[in-house]
Design an enzyme around this catalytic site. Structure first.
Site, PDB file in Angstrom:
ATOM      1  N   GLU A   1       0.796  -1.236   0.000  1.00 28.53           N
ATOM      2  CA  GLU A   1       0.000   0.000   0.000  1.00 28.53           C
ATOM      3  C   GLU A   1       0.828   1.286   0.000  1.00 28.53           C
ATOM      4  O   GLU A   1       0.599   2.177   0.820  1.00 28.53           O
ATOM      5  CB  GLU A   1      -0.967  -0.012   1.197  1.00 28.53           C
ATOM      6  CG  GLU A   1      -1.868  -1.236   1.204  1.00 28.53           C
ATOM      7  CD  GLU A   1      -2.852  -1.269   2.368  1.00 28.53           C
ATOM      8  OE1 GLU A   1      -2.758  -0.417   3.275  1.00 28.53           O
ATOM      9  OE2 GLU A   1      -3.718  -2.150   2.375  1.00 28.53           O
TER      10      GLU A   1
ATOM     11  N   GLU B   1      -5.858 -10.904  -1.463  1.00 29.44           N
ATOM     12  CA  GLU B   1      -6.699 -10.738  -0.264  1.00 29.44           C
ATOM     13  C   GLU B   1      -8.176 -10.713  -0.656  1.00 29.44           C
ATOM     14  O   GLU B   1      -8.943  -9.859  -0.205  1.00 29.44           O
ATOM     15  CB  GLU B   1      -6.329  -9.441   0.463  1.00 29.44           C
ATOM     16  CG  GLU B   1      -4.852  -9.328   0.792  1.00 29.44           C
ATOM     17  CD  GLU B   1      -4.472  -8.100   1.610  1.00 29.44           C
ATOM     18  OE1 GLU B   1      -5.367  -7.422   2.156  1.00 29.44           O
ATOM     19  OE2 GLU B   1      -3.262  -7.820   1.690  1.00 29.44           O
TER      20      GLU B   1
HETATM   21  C1  XIL Z   1      -6.314  -6.776   8.152  1.00 30.53           C
HETATM   22  C2  XIL Z   1      -6.562  -8.006   9.018  1.00 30.53           C
HETATM   23  O1  XIL Z   1      -7.371  -8.905   8.300  1.00 30.53           O
HETATM   24  C3  XIL Z   1      -7.205  -7.605  10.318  1.00 30.53           C
HETATM   25  O2  XIL Z   1      -7.289  -8.728  11.206  1.00 30.53           O
HETATM   26  C4  XIL Z   1      -6.410  -6.495  10.998  1.00 30.53           C
HETATM   27  O3  XIL Z   1      -7.088  -6.056  12.147  1.00 30.53           O
HETATM   28  C5  XIL Z   1      -6.197  -5.328  10.047  1.00 30.53           C
HETATM   29  O4  XIL Z   1      -5.586  -5.789   8.858  1.00 30.53           O
HETATM   30  N1  XIL Z   1      -4.994  -4.855   3.611  1.00 30.53           N
HETATM   31  C6  XIL Z   1      -3.959  -5.638   4.060  1.00 30.53           C
HETATM   32  C7  XIL Z   1      -4.198  -6.570   5.181  1.00 30.53           C
HETATM   33  O5  XIL Z   1      -2.882  -5.653   3.452  1.00 30.53           O
HETATM   34  O6  XIL Z   1      -3.047  -6.764   5.962  1.00 30.53           O
HETATM   35  C8  XIL Z   1      -5.335  -6.128   6.061  1.00 30.53           C
HETATM   36  O7  XIL Z   1      -5.579  -7.151   7.018  1.00 30.53           O
HETATM   37  C9  XIL Z   1      -6.563  -5.838   5.224  1.00 30.53           C
HETATM   38  C10 XIL Z   1      -6.287  -4.747   4.227  1.00 30.53           C
END
Ligand code: XIL
Length: 369
Positions: A154, A259
């Site tokens: 990001e 994701e």
């Molecule tokens: C999220 C997790 O799923 C949660 O448990 C945590 O509280 C916050 O982060 N983008 C990403 C991930 O790269 O690491 C994030 O994961 C979601 C958004």
């Protein structure tokens, strides 16, 4: 159209019968897609520790790739300047090795979930020291064991410019090259990815392409782009996703969906003046499915997943992996984000770990071949 009708009639039958996992025990996601791309999931601590046998069996059966959902983020693995907390990450890696899974490290450089001490660092040299030591130590520890690292997560704004993170502010844009070079040195075998959300969208995609081209021109190793894929059943845009797959792969990179989840809930950012946490927490309008997901939405979700995987299959030569952000609906971070305490249904398995209609539609794409 005919396919849609088939899906709908199947769905009503399946819902009426109450689908059971055993109904699909002949196959699994990972075996159905074995020749196409890896199928992954994000694991939390409870999964890594194998606390729930139903979850554990499902993970081992359906997925051949795992990503650490939180335990490799710097706030967890590197809580204090001179202290690392490797125990959970060691267990995660052992779990993957034991089960012959493709292991993804997430993530080395990210502005979020940073340890507290980082915000107190002032000098660029100290930020550089933190980043360097962090990458050397973490990527170095798992060298040869981790298959792929999300090296930088990001780094971009929606308009394609670089995000003003502590790394950019203190080190300038060269931090991206430094991070990738450090990761390549610490673990020469791992596939190195740049990972972000919304980079399929044109402006952000353009920024990502520029960034990657600069890295490549300077001789830096980068193997792939991770498109996070936090999307919504209401706004899923296949055209932009397809354009992104094609454009990123034209850079000579693999594309991973890192994701994936599809929210079924209203998005507070669509409403004018929405104040995400204050106005809508506890509001029934923003949390409409606490008693269960209506059949019509279940069908839409299945349809959207089917469309998406059809696209993924069309471009399977360019795609290395599709990872769901979580094992089942109960586990998904989308129950807590962007509004806390909602009941969301973004994944392929329900709260009882049973496959949803969306699971069936994703599997049937392969059965139909
Ligand atoms: C999220 C997790 O799923 C949660 O448990 C945590 O509280 C916050 O982060 N983008 C990403 C991930 O790269 O690491 C994030 O994961 C979601 C958004």
């Amino acid at each position: 159209m005919r396919r849609q009708n088939r899906l709908k009639s199947l769905s009503w039958a399946a819902i009426a019968l109450g689908m059971s996992y055993s109904a699909y025990s002949q196959t699994s996601l990972k075996s159905a897609y074995q020749k196409d791309f890896l199928i992954g999931t994000a694991l939390g601590t409870s999964h890594i520790e194998e606390r729930n046998e139903t979850a554990n069996q499902l993970i081992k059966r359906e997925f051949n790739a795992i990503t650490a959902e939180n335990i490799m983020k710097s706030e967890v693995i590197h809580p204090e300047i001179n202290r690392y907390n490797f125990d959970p990450a060691d267990k995660f890696v052992e779990y993957g090795q034991k089960n012959n899974m493709y292991i993804v490290g997430h993530t080395l450089v990210w502005h979020s979930q940073l340890p507290r001490f980082v915000s107190k660092i002032n000098s660029p040299d100290s930020v550089r020291l933190f980043m360097t030591e962090h990458i050397k130590t973490v990527a170095g520890r798992y060298a040869g064991k981790i298959n792929s690292w999300d090296v930088v997560n990001e780094a971009l704004n929606e308009d394609g410019t670089l995000r003003k993170s502590v790394f950019l502010n203190k080190l300038g844009e060269g931090y991206l090259k430094e991070a990738f070079d450090l990761a390549a040195k610490a673990d020469p075998k791992a596939a190195l990815y740049y990972n972000d959300y919304n980079i399929e969208q044109p402006a952000k995609r353009k920024g990502a392409i520029e960034l990657i081209k600069k890295l490549q021109a300077s001789g830096t190793k980068i193997d792939g782009v991770g498109i996070q894929g936090h999307w919504s059943i209401n706004t899923l845009n296949l055209k932009v996703i397809e354009d992104a797959i094609v454009e990123f792969s034209q850079l000579g990179l693999k594309v991973a969906f890192t994701e994936l989840d599809l929210t079924v809930l209203p998005n507070p950012w669509d409403l004018r003046g929405a104040d995400v946490n204050q106005n809508f927490e506890g509001s029934p309008k923003m949390n409409p499915y606490t008693a269960g997901l209506p059949d019509s939405v279940q069908v839409t979700l299945a349809q959207k997943y089917e469309d998406l995987f059809k696209l993924f299959l069309k471009h399977k030569d360019k795609i290395s992996r599709v990872t769901f952000w979580g094992v089942n609906d109960g586990h998904s971070w989308l129950n807590g984000f962007p509004i806390r305490g909602r009941t969301n249904y973004p994944l392929l398995f329900d709260r009882e770990f049973k496959p949803k209609l969306a699971y069936k539609s994703v599997l049937e794409l392969k059965a139909a071949k």
